[in-house]
Motif scaffolding. Structure first.
Motif, PDB file in Angstrom:
ATOM      1  N   GLY A  12       0.793  -1.384   0.102  1.00 44.80           N
ATOM      2  CA  GLY A  12       0.069   0.001  -0.004  1.00 44.80           C
ATOM      3  C   GLY A  12       0.834   1.434  -0.028  1.00 44.80           C
ATOM      4  O   GLY A  12       0.552   2.239  -0.877  1.00 44.80           O
ATOM      5  N   GLY A  13       2.147   1.226   0.598  1.00 47.88           N
ATOM      6  CA  GLY A  13       2.742   2.499   0.741  1.00 47.88           C
ATOM      7  C   GLY A  13       3.506   2.728  -0.617  1.00 47.88           C
ATOM      8  O   GLY A  13       3.471   4.033  -1.004  1.00 47.88           O
ATOM      9  N   ALA A  14       3.767   1.779  -1.235  1.00 47.93           N
ATOM     10  CA  ALA A  14       4.326   2.194  -2.710  1.00 47.93           C
ATOM     11  C   ALA A  14       3.378   2.489  -3.698  1.00 47.93           C
ATOM     12  O   ALA A  14       3.412   3.260  -4.412  1.00 47.93           O
ATOM     13  CB  ALA A  14       4.957   0.583  -3.162  1.00 47.93           C
ATOM     14  N   MET A  15       2.067   1.957  -3.301  1.00 42.36           N
ATOM     15  CA  MET A  15       1.068   2.353  -4.614  1.00 42.36           C
ATOM     16  C   MET A  15       0.494   3.953  -4.064  1.00 42.36           C
ATOM     17  O   MET A  15       0.265   4.538  -5.075  1.00 42.36           O
ATOM     18  CB  MET A  15      -0.300   1.580  -4.156  1.00 42.36           C
ATOM     19  N   PHE A  16       0.570   4.337  -2.731  1.00 37.38           N
ATOM     20  CA  PHE A  16       0.164   5.865  -2.622  1.00 37.38           C
ATOM     21  C   PHE A  16       1.198   6.563  -2.216  1.00 37.38           C
ATOM     22  O   PHE A  16       0.997   7.890  -2.135  1.00 37.38           O
ATOM     23  CB  PHE A  16      -0.732   5.627  -1.339  1.00 37.38           C
ATOM     24  N   GLY A  17       2.384   6.261  -2.305  1.00 34.30           N
ATOM     25  CA  GLY A  17       3.469   7.179  -2.451  1.00 34.30           C
ATOM     26  C   GLY A  17       3.443   8.306  -1.157  1.00 34.30           C
ATOM     27  O   GLY A  17       3.542   7.538  -0.004  1.00 34.30           O
TER      28      GLY A  17
END
Length: 73
Positions: free
Chosen positions: A29-34
């Motif tokens: 999730g952190g990678a997807m939402f930056g």
């Protein structure tokens, strides 16, 4: 038994557009939402214990008077 794919259809002028659910995957999730803080995005899409969120994979099937077009990224 194989489940039927989820299909949403819309008419746009002379085109009939079908969004076909072709599968899914779980990614971080952190990678997807930056730079968006987790406290904001997890309200909408809760992550699992490994911080992954469910993402859908879709194809577009477009019906046009000259034929069919399949868009698959």
């Amino acid at each position: 038994m194989i489940p039927e794919p989820l299909v949403e259809s819309r008419q746009l002028g002379g085109w009939r557009i079908h969004a076909i659910q072709a599968g899914g995957q779980r990614l971080d999730g952190g990678a997807m939402f930056g730079v968006v803080p987790k406290t904001l995005w997890e309200r909408r899409i809760p992550p699992d214990e490994r911080n992954r969120i469910q993402l859908g994979m879709r194809c577009l099937l477009i019906e046009h008077e000259i034929g069919l077009v399949l868009i698959d990224t």
